[in-house]
Design a protein around this motif. Structure first.
Motif, PDB file in Angstrom:
ATOM      1  N   ARG A  32       0.842  -1.172   0.031  1.00 24.24           N
ATOM      2  CA  ARG A  32      -0.122  -0.088  -0.061  1.00 24.24           C
ATOM      3  C   ARG A  32       0.895   1.137   0.058  1.00 24.24           C
TER       4      ARG A  32
ATOM      5  N   LYS B 143      -5.362  -5.874  -0.094  1.00 24.20           N
ATOM      6  CA  LYS B 143      -6.590  -5.276  -0.234  1.00 24.20           C
ATOM      7  C   LYS B 143      -7.708  -6.281  -0.684  1.00 24.20           C
TER       8      LYS B 143
ATOM      9  N   GLU C  17      -8.425  -1.807   3.262  1.00 27.30           N
ATOM     10  CA  GLU C  17      -7.020  -1.416   2.594  1.00 27.30           C
ATOM     11  C   GLU C  17      -6.001  -2.403   2.781  1.00 27.30           C
TER      12      GLU C  17
ATOM     13  N   ASN D 217      -3.653  -3.227  -3.985  1.00 33.25           N
ATOM     14  CA  ASN D 217      -2.565  -3.259  -3.220  1.00 33.25           C
ATOM     15  C   ASN D 217      -2.395  -4.667  -2.660  1.00 33.25           C
TER      16      ASN D 217
ATOM     17  N   LYS E 153      -5.452   7.344  -3.397  1.00 32.21           N
ATOM     18  CA  LYS E 153      -5.881   6.569  -2.105  1.00 32.21           C
ATOM     19  C   LYS E 153      -7.058   7.660  -1.740  1.00 32.21           C
TER      20      LYS E 153
END
Length: 598
Positions: A10, A360, A85, A357, A18
């Motif tokens: 990330r 994720k 995330e 990422n 983002k």
């Protein structure tokens, strides 16, 4: 030796791609402070129990409940999106788990509210609204509760039903465990001649394979495996339907369909007209589609396993995200400058988490709440399908934006019946734009087929599912139990009816009913078809430059749940109590078939 391209972590993703979650809470400490605050509010909620007959107490409850709910929603959005995330981050997973378990506590704390409102002497609510003008805002919500009074049981009976809720949900859980955890499929040979294990995820790719043997083998392997568990799936589905029929009888509804539709004030005729309208138009639309597909694929016989193979191959394009934004904005021009301005602000101001990422969550969704941005999760992969996903998810988010900007908190969400309308309207506008501007014949054919497939799968297929649900519920309600063979026979006959004489309805497809998880959420699937039909109507009105079409559509977007979904759509210019929206969608399908044939 080729270098393997690894998924980025990330911190390797540029900040501009983002979402700005720190706009909710700068850090976990701020999160914990708000959690303390909400716990303090929730501890006061129980004090209102037994006091709604007293002056001002109902209004005070609503105000306190809103304070608690708004903070709690922010906490949920923050924890869930931080967790999505990076699903491997333990800190975020603990945060999510903490707020999820607390949400259950909050639901329990306010559970007394509806039973106590229903227990009030007749005329109490009306009197309080007259005495307190501030309470007027809650009138629709309160009337919505009161209209359910004939279907609410005594406190002890409600408690008994709540106590067996886990048992009543068991059939769906058994289906999920059997299909997702316990079932495995044999190996098949892929396009490259390699032995591969078949899974549900891989099946969706193999059924589109240009190699007919590959898709046939995937098809027969998958459904023959389901066939081995036919009796177990049949018992699970029958139990689920029986549970729902039982609850609808206990709650004094005329039938199970009414018990599903009535709480949202949707007439049963909306469902039955949907099935009847599709049945009337099958020959001129769906059967013709099958005939044309058979010709274009140059096949002597079209089998069920040929249904998903693309009729034309288009070379893969690499579309940068910035170009995707431009393409979508071009397609959405009919919605006007203010809509496009909100769209661009969302891109520029951190609504969207763009790229994959490591860790994720997969897929795409729109989220957020009353006091946050309407966030969008993507896993953008530079393909045309990702452009369509961007249009779809931003449709949800801009719907949420308009709704939250124009409605008080209590009406700021939209109903499930309306949930897919705005997102699908965006997709319809985009695909129309791509078809109309495309000069390359092959690519134009590809776009036409894309829209045809969307209508086939979202409207015709889902209405076939809805008809299956109607048949099996009515059978069990009338005291006729169904075996695995009965389900297979009903499913086979529906496929013959829907696809017509040019389709070979292979015996393996008879088990397809066992694959559909939505059948455990009673009378749910029809809303895909109604949602698409409403979106198609909005799209046609705007593209046809009908007077006030855009402002009416935006009125729909701004309405939230301030009225029942049928009324909200009607004010936007789409009446779902008539067959017209569905008939217009079938007309769109037929026009696309004309384009495909020509």
């Amino acid at each position: 030796m080729d270098k393997i391209e690894k998924t980025k972590s990330r911190d390797m993703i540029e900040e501009k791609y983002k979402w700005k979650i720190d706009k909710i809470y700068k850090n976990n400490q701020a999160f914990e402070e708000d959690l303390k605050k909400v716990k303090n509010y929730v501890s006061q909620i129980g004090n209102f129990s037994g006091k709604f007959g007293e002056s001002t107490k109902l209004l005070e409850f609503y105000k306190l409940d809103e304070k608690a709910s708004r903070i709690l929603e922010k906490l949920l959005v923050y924890a869930h999106q931080r967790s999505d995330e990076d699903t491997g981050n333990n800190e975020f997973q603990i945060l999510r788990s903490k707020i999820d378990s607390y949400f259950s506590e909050f639901s329990s704390a306010e559970a007394f509210f509806i039973p106590e409102i229903l227990a009030l002497p007749e005329g109490t609510i009306e009197r309080e609204i007259k005495e307190l003008p501030e309470l007027k805002m809650y009138e629709f919500a309160l009337n919505d509760i009161l209209k359910m009074k004939p279907h609410i049981l005594s406190k002890s009976e409600e408690k008994l039903l709540a106590g067996v809720s886990d048992c009543l949900e068991a059939p769906g859980n058994i289906f999920s465990m059997l299909s997702n955890a316990d079932m495995t499929f044999p190996n098949i040979t892929d396009e490259d001649g390699k032995k591969v294990e078949l899974t549900e995820v891989k099946y969706s790719n193999y059924i589109k394979s240009k190699n007919r043997e590959v898709r046939k083998k995937a098809f027969t392997t998958l459904f023959n495996t389901y066939g081995k568990y036919k009796n177990t799936f049949a018992e699970a589905l029958s139990s689920s339907v029986k549970n729902f029929v039982f609850q609808s009888k206990v709650r004094k509804y005329n039938n199970s369909m009414e018990s599903s539709l009535m709480p949202n004030d949707i007439p049963v005729a909306v469902y039955t007209n949907l099935v009847a309208t599709i049945n009337d138009r099958l020959q001129a639309s769906m059967h013709r589609y099958v005939e044309i597909k058979k010709k274009l694929l140059n096949l002597d016989e079209l089998h069920m396993y040929d249904l998903y193979v693309p009729i034309v191959d288009v070379p893969k394009e690499h579309i940068e995200f910035e170009d995707a934004v431009k393409i979508v904005k071009e397609g959405l021009k009919p919605l006007g400058e203010d809509y496009l301005k909100i769209f661009q602000e969302g891109i520029d101001n951190g609504w969207v988490d763009v790229f994959e990422n490591k860790g994720k969550r997969g897929g795409a969704y729109s989220s957020g709440c009353y006091d946050t941005m309407p966030y969008v999760l993507l896993n953008y992969n530079y393909e045309l399908n990702d452009v369509s996903t961007l249009a779809h998810e931003m449709g949800h988010s801009i719907h949420s934006h308009y709704s939250r900007e124009n409605q008080p908190f209590i009406y700021s969400d939209y109903s499930l019946f309306c949930a897919e309308v705005a997102s699908t309207t965006n997709e319809c506008l985009l695909i129309n734009h791509l078809i109309n501007k495309e000069q390359n014949k092959e690519k134009k054919l590809y776009f036409i087929n894309q829209q045809l497939e969307q209508i086939r799968t979202t409207v015709f297929r889902q209405v076939m599912f809805a008809e299956f649900e109607k048949v099996i519920h009515e059978s069990i309600e009338n005291g006729s139990p169904l075996s695995g063979d009965d389900y297979c026979k009903i499913w086979h006959e529906l496929n013959v009816k829907y696809f017509g004489k040019n389709m070979v309805v292979d015996k393996e497809i008879d088990m397809e009913w066992a694959r559909i998880p939505h059948f455990y959420s009673d009378f749910y699937v029809y809303q895909y078809a109604t949602g698409y039909s409403a979106a198609n109507s909005f799209c046609n009105m705007m593209l046809g430059e009908e007077k006030d079409a855009v402002s009416k559509y935006k009125g729909f977007l701004k309405s939230g749940s301030s009225d029942y979904p049928i009324e909200v759509l009607k004010r936007g210019g789409v009446d779902m109590t008539t067959p017209k929206p569905l008939e217009d969608t079938i007309d769109t399908f037929n026009k696309l078939l004309d384009m495909l044939e020509n």
